[in-house]
Design a protein around this motif. Sequence first.
Motif, PDB file in Angstrom:
ATOM      1  N   PRO A  44       0.612  -1.165  -0.169  1.00 22.51           N
ATOM      2  CA  PRO A  44      -0.139   0.278  -0.036  1.00 22.51           C
ATOM      3  C   PRO A  44       0.962   0.913   0.134  1.00 22.51           C
ATOM      4  N   GLY A  93       3.315   8.438   1.160  1.00 24.23           N
ATOM      5  CA  GLY A  93       4.431   8.097   0.547  1.00 24.23           C
ATOM      6  C   GLY A  93       6.048   8.916   0.709  1.00 24.23           C
ATOM      7  N   GLN A  94       5.292   9.110   2.519  1.00 19.25           N
ATOM      8  CA  GLN A  94       6.210   9.901   2.429  1.00 19.25           C
ATOM      9  C   GLN A  94       7.829   9.588   4.056  1.00 19.25           C
ATOM     10  N   SER A  95       7.257   8.691   3.898  1.00 14.22           N
ATOM     11  CA  SER A  95       8.206   6.938   4.476  1.00 14.22           C
ATOM     12  C   SER A  95       8.756   6.251   2.766  1.00 14.22           C
ATOM     13  N   LEU A  96       7.397   6.436   2.184  1.00 15.42           N
ATOM     14  CA  LEU A  96       7.785   4.503   1.535  1.00 15.42           C
ATOM     15  C   LEU A  96       8.883   4.750   0.592  1.00 15.42           C
ATOM     16  N   THR A 140       0.033  10.299   5.765  1.00 16.57           N
ATOM     17  CA  THR A 140      -0.797  10.238   6.966  1.00 16.57           C
ATOM     18  C   THR A 140      -1.177   9.721   8.343  1.00 16.57           C
TER      19      THR A 140
HETATM   20  C1  LIG Z   1      12.690  14.413   6.547  1.00 16.20           C
HETATM   21  C2  LIG Z   1      11.098  13.486   7.201  1.00 16.20           C
HETATM   22  C3  LIG Z   1      10.874  14.003   8.883  1.00 16.20           C
HETATM   23  C4  LIG Z   1      10.171  13.129   9.173  1.00 16.20           C
HETATM   24  N1  LIG Z   1       9.793  13.399  10.075  1.00 16.20           N
HETATM   25  C5  LIG Z   1       9.325  12.609  10.530  1.00 16.20           C
HETATM   26  C6  LIG Z   1       8.738  12.801  12.674  1.00 16.20           C
HETATM   27  O1  LIG Z   1       9.696  14.122  13.266  1.00 16.20           O
HETATM   28  N2  LIG Z   1       7.621  11.748  13.492  1.00 16.20           N
HETATM   29  C7  LIG Z   1       7.334  11.187  12.859  1.00 16.20           C
HETATM   30  O2  LIG Z   1       6.232  10.816  13.166  1.00 16.20           O
HETATM   31  N3  LIG Z   1       7.259  10.840  11.432  1.00 16.20           N
HETATM   32  C8  LIG Z   1       8.110  11.888  10.414  1.00 16.20           C
HETATM   33  N4  LIG Z   1       8.251  11.129   8.853  1.00 16.20           N
HETATM   34  C9  LIG Z   1       7.143   9.977   8.469  1.00 16.20           C
HETATM   35  C10 LIG Z   1       6.341  11.099   8.140  1.00 16.20           C
HETATM   36  O3  LIG Z   1       5.899  11.295   9.070  1.00 16.20           O
HETATM   37  C11 LIG Z   1       5.434   9.616   7.249  1.00 16.20           C
HETATM   38  O4  LIG Z   1       4.532  10.483   7.147  1.00 16.20           O
HETATM   39  C12 LIG Z   1       5.123   8.639   7.696  1.00 16.20           C
HETATM   40  O5  LIG Z   1       5.529   8.148   8.459  1.00 16.20           O
HETATM   41  C13 LIG Z   1       4.600   7.234   7.098  1.00 16.20           C
HETATM   42  O6  LIG Z   1       3.202   7.866   6.419  1.00 16.20           O
HETATM   43  P1  LIG Z   1       3.017   7.719   5.377  1.00 16.20           P
HETATM   44  O7  LIG Z   1       1.487   8.681   4.605  1.00 16.20           O
HETATM   45  O8  LIG Z   1       3.297   9.538   3.952  1.00 16.20           O
HETATM   46  O9  LIG Z   1       3.101   6.625   4.724  1.00 16.20           O
HETATM   47  P2  LIG Z   1       3.525   5.865   3.491  1.00 16.20           P
HETATM   48  O10 LIG Z   1       5.028   5.964   3.257  1.00 16.20           O
HETATM   49  O11 LIG Z   1       2.846   6.096   2.048  1.00 16.20           O
HETATM   50  O12 LIG Z   1       4.300   4.498   3.685  1.00 16.20           O
HETATM   51  C14 LIG Z   1       4.496   4.220   4.889  1.00 16.20           C
HETATM   52  C15 LIG Z   1       4.221   2.396   5.540  1.00 16.20           C
HETATM   53  O13 LIG Z   1       3.099   2.078   5.481  1.00 16.20           O
HETATM   54  C16 LIG Z   1       2.134   1.160   4.766  1.00 16.20           C
HETATM   55  N5  LIG Z   1       0.882   1.984   5.104  1.00 16.20           N
HETATM   56  C17 LIG Z   1       0.425   2.794   4.618  1.00 16.20           C
HETATM   57  N6  LIG Z   1      -0.568   3.117   4.577  1.00 16.20           N
HETATM   58  C18 LIG Z   1      -0.831   1.798   4.986  1.00 16.20           C
HETATM   59  C19 LIG Z   1      -2.447   1.421   5.711  1.00 16.20           C
HETATM   60  N7  LIG Z   1      -4.198   2.027   5.698  1.00 16.20           N
HETATM   61  N8  LIG Z   1      -2.350   0.114   6.745  1.00 16.20           N
HETATM   62  C20 LIG Z   1      -1.292  -1.170   6.196  1.00 16.20           C
HETATM   63  N9  LIG Z   1      -0.203   0.093   6.110  1.00 16.20           N
HETATM   64  C21 LIG Z   1       0.048   1.157   5.190  1.00 16.20           C
HETATM   65  C22 LIG Z   1       3.339   1.683   3.469  1.00 16.20           C
HETATM   66  O14 LIG Z   1       3.497  -0.239   2.640  1.00 16.20           O
HETATM   67  C23 LIG Z   1       3.952   1.769   3.801  1.00 16.20           C
HETATM   68  O15 LIG Z   1       5.684   0.196   4.726  1.00 16.20           O
HETATM   69  C24 LIG Z   1       9.319  12.182   8.323  1.00 16.20           C
HETATM   70  C25 LIG Z   1       9.725  12.082   7.081  1.00 16.20           C
HETATM   71  C26 LIG Z   1      10.408  12.557   6.213  1.00 16.20           C
HETATM   72  C27 LIG Z   1      10.555  12.218   5.385  1.00 16.20           C
END
Ligand SMILES: Cc1cc2nc3c(=O)[nH]c(=O)nc-3n(C[C@H](O)[C@H](O)[C@H](O)COP(=O)(O)OP(=O)(O)OC[C@H]3O[C@@H](n4cnc5c(N)ncnc54)[C@H](O)[C@@H]3O)c2cc1C
Lengths: 157, 271
Positions: free
Chosen positions: B27, B31-34, B108
């Motif tokens: 999923p 996309g901010q970690s993946l 998210t």
């Molecule tokens: C420079 C930088 C700084 C950051 N600082 C912080 C911080 O201070 N604190 C913090 O907590 N985070 C931080 N993050 C992480 C960021 O907040 C991401 O938003 C978060 O970790 C992942 O959310 P996403 O929606 O982007 O997920 P994605 O990157 O799209 O997915 C992350 C993972 O979760 C899985 N996934 C996604 N959605 C679901 C779902 N509905 N069910 C099951 N699995 C799922 C995906 O397959 C993937 O493995 C940072 C990121 C960056 C790039």
Amino acid sequence: MSQTITVTVNGTAHTAEVEQRQLLVHFLRETLNLTGTHVGCDTSTCGCCTVHLNGEAILSCSLLAVQADGCAVRTVEGLQQDGVLHPIQQAFHENHGLQCGFCTPGMMMAALGVIEQHPDASDEEVREALEGNLCRCTGYQNIVAAVRSAADEMARS
Amino acid sequence: MIPSALSYTKAGTLDEALAAVAAGARPLAGGQSLVPMMRLRLAAPEGLVDLGGLAELVGICEDGDELAVGAMTTHRSVAADPQILASCHVVAQAASGVGSLVIRNRGTIGGSLGHADPHADLPAALLAAGGAVIVRSSRGERRIEADDLVTSYLTTSLASDELITQVRLPKGAARSAYAKFHRRAIDWSIVGVGVTIGSAGTRVAVTGVGDRPLRATGFEDVINAGGSLDEAVAQAGTGMSPLDDLDGSAEYKLHLVGVLARQAYTEASGR
Ligand SMILES: Cc1cc2nc3c(=O)[nH]c(=O)nc-3n(C[C@H](O)[C@H](O)[C@H](O)COP(=O)(O)OP(=O)(O)OC[C@H]3O[C@@H](n4cnc5c(N)ncnc54)[C@H](O)[C@@H]3O)c2cc1C
Ligand code: FES
Ligand code: FES
């Protein structure tokens, strides 16, 4: 795998076949030749690649081009109109908000993401808008001053 | 770097997304970690299913004594939501400190919990609040309490065909706060502490000191037995064994646990 996408960039619809793994920033720079959007890091930490996606500031290095299919993207090239600088460009110029300029497109797009919705944003809110944008030259004070002055100008007009 | 070759589909319905996940696709939420991990080739999924088109996974509403938050609700929306700010402050406060505004515009709550980074803020905040997630697969739906969600580094108790669809926040977590320590505005927490003073007692959860968010049971036991804040702070790191690394020594991190627990507890008591 490839896919045909249509992305409206700075008001013009572009249809192109892209690899599904292509990042939006590479689509902008390499397919559309819009090189104002910069790539400054490999870790989503510098903010140089900031553009607007459907009106919100985002990192174009952390989005696949296919995710922007059907969306509206605005880049730094879309700011000036008919040769007249956008108030934020004018304000960066007047306030010495840049030195080398590498961070500037991302700074302006990130700042606009907040001040277009809240022209009365406080200095603290401006700094928060820019917390994901690194500048190695200016020391940030003049950037904040430029954004403030642009916000005031935009609120007036 | 450029991510390795992949095949991408955008789910039009939740059932389509569940079918794709059951067939092995990863999923993609904000996309901010993946995507950063794919750029570094720390992740190389062959198939991605984008949840970005699923409007039913976005939004916040009341449901009995809980708030139901759609998995695809962004950090920016969670941080600004009046209901979460009022009834489950610790989660809104943690969301407001994630990365930078441009990251919070896309990242998210479901993605953060699904990712389960050992320095992430949302898993610790949810644990401090005593919340839960609702997960769905084509086999049905179940609820996982925050205490059982993260099992190890980047690992949750979800089965490989399950998706987080909703995050459940107790409305009784109004007196709560989140305190984090990091060096630059955009950085992850070196240590972060969430505190909730609820009717059933005080819950404290810590990120950055183990392979998953940990309850600070030493602190909780002292406070819940009527002990003083100073005594609780002295016990805050009991049972935790953080690693010595570039962020600092284990001793330094344990010190931070006490400092941040005091800060968050004091802030929560004032709410
Ligand atoms: C420079 C930088 C700084 C950051 N600082 C912080 C911080 O201070 N604190 C913090 O907590 N985070 C931080 N993050 C992480 C960021 O907040 C991401 O938003 C978060 O970790 C992942 O959310 P996403 O929606 O982007 O997920 P994605 O990157 O799209 O997915 C992350 C993972 O979760 C899985 N996934 C996604 N959605 C679901 C779902 N509905 N069910 C099951 N699995 C799922 C995906 O397959 C993937 O493995 C940072 C990121 C960056 C790039
Ligand atoms: S290139 Fe550095 S954040 Fe996008
Ligand atoms: S002006 Fe040189 S990096 Fe900002």
